[in-house]
Design an enzyme around this catalytic site. Structure first.
Site, PDB file in Angstrom:
ATOM      1  N   GLU A  56       0.830  -1.212   0.000  1.00 16.71           N
ATOM      2  CA  GLU A  56       0.000   0.000   0.000  1.00 16.71           C
ATOM      3  C   GLU A  56       0.862   1.258   0.000  1.00 16.71           C
ATOM      4  OE1 GLU A  56      -3.136   0.075  -0.469  1.00 16.71           O
ATOM      5  OE2 GLU A  56      -3.931  -1.870   0.151  1.00 16.71           O
ATOM      6  N   ARG A  65       0.657   3.811  -3.120  1.00 18.91           N
ATOM      7  CA  ARG A  65       0.049   5.122  -2.844  1.00 18.91           C
ATOM      8  C   ARG A  65       1.097   6.195  -2.626  1.00 18.91           C
ATOM      9  NH1 ARG A  65      -5.676   3.910   0.137  1.00 18.91           N
ATOM     10  NH2 ARG A  65      -5.636   1.670  -0.076  1.00 18.91           N
ATOM     11  N   ASP A  74      -4.784  -9.587  -8.436  1.00 22.15           N
ATOM     12  CA  ASP A  74      -5.012  -8.571  -9.472  1.00 22.15           C
ATOM     13  C   ASP A  74      -3.802  -7.826 -10.049  1.00 22.15           C
ATOM     14  OD1 ASP A  74      -4.794  -7.262  -7.007  1.00 22.15           O
ATOM     15  OD2 ASP A  74      -6.756  -6.335  -7.063  1.00 22.15           O
ATOM     16  N   THR A  88      -0.945   1.012 -10.264  1.00 19.01           N
ATOM     17  CA  THR A  88      -2.235   0.432  -9.884  1.00 19.01           C
ATOM     18  C   THR A  88      -3.074   1.369  -9.014  1.00 19.01           C
ATOM     19  OG1 THR A  88      -3.296  -1.601  -9.137  1.00 19.01           O
ATOM     20  CG2 THR A  88      -1.447  -0.793  -7.814  1.00 19.01           C
TER      21      THR A  88
HETATM   22  C1  DMJ Z   1      -6.443   0.583  -4.931  1.00 17.72           C
HETATM   23  O1  DMJ Z   1      -5.705   0.921  -3.813  1.00 17.72           O
HETATM   24  C2  DMJ Z   1      -5.579  -0.034  -5.974  1.00 17.72           C
HETATM   25  O2  DMJ Z   1      -6.221   0.038  -7.185  1.00 17.72           O
HETATM   26  C3  DMJ Z   1      -5.230  -1.458  -5.682  1.00 17.72           C
HETATM   27  O3  DMJ Z   1      -4.548  -2.075  -6.746  1.00 17.72           O
HETATM   28  C4  DMJ Z   1      -6.423  -2.293  -5.323  1.00 17.72           C
HETATM   29  N1  DMJ Z   1      -7.601  -1.551  -5.152  1.00 17.72           N
HETATM   30  C5  DMJ Z   1      -7.596  -0.286  -4.506  1.00 17.72           C
HETATM   31  C6  DMJ Z   1      -8.901   0.440  -4.724  1.00 17.72           C
HETATM   32  O4  DMJ Z   1      -9.996  -0.355  -4.852  1.00 17.72           O
END
Ligand code: DMJ
Length: 641
Positions: free
Chosen positions: A266, A270, A399, A619
């Protein structure tokens, strides 16, 4: 941080000295003498032990290591001599044996000499008064602090900055579309302004309680996650005052020297992603410096027997561990497999290959492993290097690993063929085993659990519609049309999952079971927490097809968010999308500003804003520039914008 008593004196560690209160005066002389004697004995025993250990412990350098063949075109300004291809690999055979013995003898002599010197220094030290020793320790301490400060301030090397095309503008010609875009910008202002008033510096906002909010992924300290995550969205929307406000906070308050255990994944997607994107867009050095400072703090997470990082790391102590719920102490595929983009950029910007090596090591290890049915299980044990539970999903836990394989290839200007191959192989297995059509004709991606297909699709898996479309060009056997079509089908299914609810917002996951299609069954799966994946897919499909349905579907979602999630103190998730009177969860997720609103804004912008042949989105929707060969081979070019 090293305790004062263990600080290196003359470059060596010595056992702690007794600096406690003095003994009674008439005993002092005798006690001091015996203290000295005992200390000398301990010291001598300690050094002898180290001496023995050096020769009798197994020689770890003889253990097999991975040769990763590392530095390549992505980090062109790395000094080749710095990263020898096979660091530390010694295999001793016949003629080399003699040289090896000589080397051992030389080392033995050196250790003997060092031993003598250490004893002399210790004797000298013991002649000094307590005050003198204290002063020396203080001087050493100051020196270390000073060195650390200088290191922090050390400017990063100049790097040729890739072509930054389309970082602003994007005004659509159509008046109606322009109005919609303005509305999205207003929603962003509402989310930001309320966070600014009620949650500033906290990780997220509680828009109803009107106070700060956080979850364990951010650890225990206030790291301003919303600020960092929102910066690039503010920038592309032209909200420059807000951007500068965020920048100031980061400059003065964002501190990673905290005793806090954070999620490596995370924080990478982020914070590092957000800071790097803000750096590329604005050119402000502070973002790059902070990204690198944070990345250094994440590196200890890779200190596992396999090099597969822990899920969490304490930013201060560097101690890592995994989530208690993850199969038998495993690390998670979507977590350790979603570091590549940011880490390659870190190596590119710093000239330090360490980041690149860490992620390439993960890749090499994964390549060597057997995959049941060609599928990657979601769990991998970082101690044993074995898979945990055989659960494969394109939604949560799996994912973004697939996403980053594709994006590694795109980001390398399509030169990272290894990544493309891994992506193609993985997608073929997924299509064969997980992608099905429902009775009603909806294409969905199920989950594979121990040889059984669960006909359930998560909101998170809806991102795959965009991924298939993005990966269509360059796919094997010219299956571009097929993958674009597959992406469109996933988009349609995910739209149905929204359309079949009372609020026109999608549930967390939905089933395909008999008569049930694209609908959540369990109460615990009916919530919507402002997630972006469906809108993300609409945007990619819009860019590749210009089919107006994607703008229409995106607008439906924007209106539903405005109607059911907007409250006077910001935006909140809802607990049940099938109930026409929504209950709020009172959390404004940072990804709402980073992703959901950004993708909506881009959906109503012209294609020249962040064009996809120059930018790759991480992502968390943070745009990072493609490292075009033309740019990466410019050597010694100072950073130019
Ligand atoms: C986000 O923090 C990112 O897209 C992550 O890959 C998974 N999903 C959350 C939001 O739903």
């Amino acid at each position: 941080m090293t305790t004062p008593a263990l600080l290196p004196l003359s470059g060596r560690r010595i056992p702690p000295l007794n600096l406690g209160p003095p003994s009674f005066p008439h005993h002092r002389a005798t006690l001091r003498l015996s203290e000295k004697f005992i200390l000398l004995l301990i010291l001598s025993a300690f050094i002898t032990l180290c001496f023995g250990a050096f020769f009798f412990l197994p020689d770890s350098s003889k253990h097999k290591r991975f040769d990763l063949g590392l530095e390549d075109v992505l980090i062109p300004h790395v000094d080749a001599s710095k990263g020898a291809k096979n660091p530390g690999v010694f295999l001793i055979h016949g003629p080399d044996e003699h040289r090896h013995r000589e080397e051992e003898e030389r080392l033995r002599n050196k250790i003997r000499a060092d031993h003598e010197k250490a004893l002399e220094e210790a004797k000298e030290k013991l002649k000094k008064s307590r005050e003198e020793i204290r002063a020396e320790i203080q001087t050493e301490k100051n020196k270390v602090v000073q060195e650390m400060k200088t290191k922090e301030k050390k400017p990063l090397p100049p790097v040729p900055i890739p072509n930054l095309i389309g970082i602003d503008g994007g005004d659509p010609e159509d008046n109606d579309i322009r109005k919609k875009r303005e509305k999205i910008k207003e929603m962003m202002k509402h989310a930001w302004d309320n966070y600014r008033i009620y949650g500033w510096g906290h990780n997220e906002l509680r828009p109803i309680a009107r106070k700060g909010h956080s979850t364990n992924i951010f650890g225990s300290s206030q790291m301003g996650a919303t600020i960092v995550d929102a910066l690039d969205t503010l920038y592309i929307m032209g909200l420059h005052d807000e951007f500068r406000d965020g920048q100031k906070w980061i400059e003065h308050n964002l501190d990673f020297s905290v005793n806090s255990e954070v999620s490596v994944f995370e924080v990478n997607i982020r914070f590092i992603g957000g800071l790097l994107a803000a750096y590329y867009l604005s050119g402000e050095e502070i973002f790059k410096i902070k990204a690198v400072q944070l990345a250094e703090k994440l590196l200890p997470a890779f200190n596992t027997p396999t090099g597969i990082p822990w899920a969490m790391v304490n930013l201060k102590s560097g101690v890592g561990r995994n989530w208690g719920w993850a199969s038998a102490g495993s690390s998670i595929l979507a977590e350790f497999g979603t570091l590549h983009m940011e880490f390659v950029h870190l190596s590119y910007l710093t000239g330090d290959p360490v980041y690149y090596r860490k992620v390439m090591h993960i890749r090499k290890l994964l390549q060597k492993m057997d995959r049941p049915n060609g599928l990657y299980p979601n769990y991998l044990n970082p101690r044993t290097g074995r898979w945990g539970q055989y659960h494969t999903s394109v939604g949560g836990l799996g994912d973004s690993f697939y996403e980053y394989l594709l994006k590694a290839w795109l980001m390398s200007d399509k030169t990272d063929h290894e990544a493309r191959k891994m992506y193609d192989d993985a997608i073929e297995a997924i299509e064969k085993h997980l992608i099905k059509k429902s009775r009603g004709g909806l294409t969905f991606i199920g989950e594979w659990k121990n040889g059984h297909l669960e006909k359930k699709m998560g909101h998170l898996a809806c991102f795959a519609g965009g991924m298939f479309a993005l990966g269509a060009d360059g796919s094997r056997m010219d299956k571009a049309g097929h993958y674009l079509e597959l992406g469109a089908e996933i988009a349609r299914t995910c739209h149905e999952s929204y359309d079949r609810t009372a609020l026109k917002l999608g549930p967390e996951s939905f089933k395909f079971d008999g008569a049930v299609e694209a609908v959540a069954v369990r109460q615990a799966e009916k919530y919507y927490i402002l997630r972006p994946e469906v809108i993300e897919t609409y945007w990619y499909l819009w860019r590749f097809t210009h089919d107006p349905r994607y703008r229409q579907w995106g607008w439906e979602a924007a209106l539903a968010i405005e109607k059911y999630c907007r409250v006077s103190g910001g935006f909140s998730g809802v607990k049940d999308v099938y109930s026409s009177t929504p209950t709020h969860d009172d959390v404004q997720q940072s990804f709402f500003l980073a992703e959901t609103l950004k993708y909506l804004y881009l959906l109503f912008s012209s294609d020249d804003l962040l064009p996809l042949d120059h930018w790759v989105f991480n992502t968390e929707a943070h745009p990072l520039p493609v490292l075009h060969l033309a740019n990466t081979t410019l050597s010694g070019n100072p950073a130019v914008r």
